[in-house]
Scaffold this active site. Sequence first.
Site, short mmCIF file in Angstrom:
data_model
loop_
_atom_site.label_atom_id
_atom_site.label_comp_id
_atom_site.label_asym_id
_atom_site.label_seq_id
_atom_site.Cartn_x
_atom_site.Cartn_y
_atom_site.Cartn_z
N SER A 1 0.87 -1.18 0.00
CA SER A 1 0.00 0.00 0.00
C SER A 1 0.90 1.22 0.00
O SER A 1 1.98 1.20 0.59
CB SER A 1 -0.90 0.05 1.23
OG SER A 1 -1.91 -0.92 1.14
N GLU B 1 -1.02 18.50 -6.53
CA GLU B 1 -2.39 18.50 -7.03
C GLU B 1 -3.33 17.64 -6.18
O GLU B 1 -4.53 17.68 -6.37
CB GLU B 1 -2.40 18.01 -8.48
CG GLU B 1 -1.55 18.84 -9.42
CD GLU B 1 -0.04 18.55 -9.36
OE1 GLU B 1 0.72 19.38 -9.89
OE2 GLU B 1 0.37 17.53 -8.78
N SER B 2 -2.83 16.85 -5.25
CA SER B 2 -3.56 16.07 -4.25
C SER B 2 -2.85 14.74 -3.95
O SER B 2 -1.89 14.74 -3.22
CB SER B 2 -5.03 15.85 -4.60
OG SER B 2 -5.72 15.60 -3.41
N HIS C 1 -2.97 0.09 -3.74
CA HIS C 1 -3.07 -1.10 -2.90
C HIS C 1 -2.94 -2.29 -3.83
O HIS C 1 -3.64 -2.36 -4.85
CB HIS C 1 -4.41 -1.13 -2.15
CG HIS C 1 -4.65 0.10 -1.36
ND1 HIS C 1 -4.05 0.35 -0.15
CD2 HIS C 1 -5.40 1.19 -1.64
CE1 HIS C 1 -4.43 1.54 0.30
NE2 HIS C 1 -5.25 2.07 -0.59
N CYS D 1 -6.96 18.35 -8.03
CA CYS D 1 -7.74 19.53 -7.70
C CYS D 1 -8.37 20.20 -8.91
O CYS D 1 -9.14 21.14 -8.75
CB CYS D 1 -6.87 20.53 -6.94
SG CYS D 1 -5.35 20.96 -7.80
#
Length: 121
Positions: A56, A63-64, A69, A84
Amino acid sequence: MEKSLGYQTTVDFYDCDDTIIDSVTTIENILVKAAEIMNLSIVNTTIHEFSPIGISGVIVIKESHIAIHTWPEHKYVALDFFTCNKSFDLDEGITWIQNQFKSKRIEKNSSQRGFLDTIQQ
């Protein structure tokens, strides 16, 4: 399309090469290169290897984020991108990732989050 604060794209990769998706170094290298392909700016990377298998991780981008996973025992990877704005074309990077994972099939979904008309100002 209604104005929102974020855009989420989820990608399910099926029938992946199980050895590739169970290597922390390989996963990190693939995601970093994909971020470059998509013109996303990396801030920080955290990738964790589980015992006995599975990975993970999150790549924080200006931008975020990109989150991953892996389930090597099922040859499956869940990947999500949160940005974003919609100015980022993720398709080239997603195709590149699919080729790196040797995934035979993907499912991609996109949604908006944080609708401005429902946020109190």
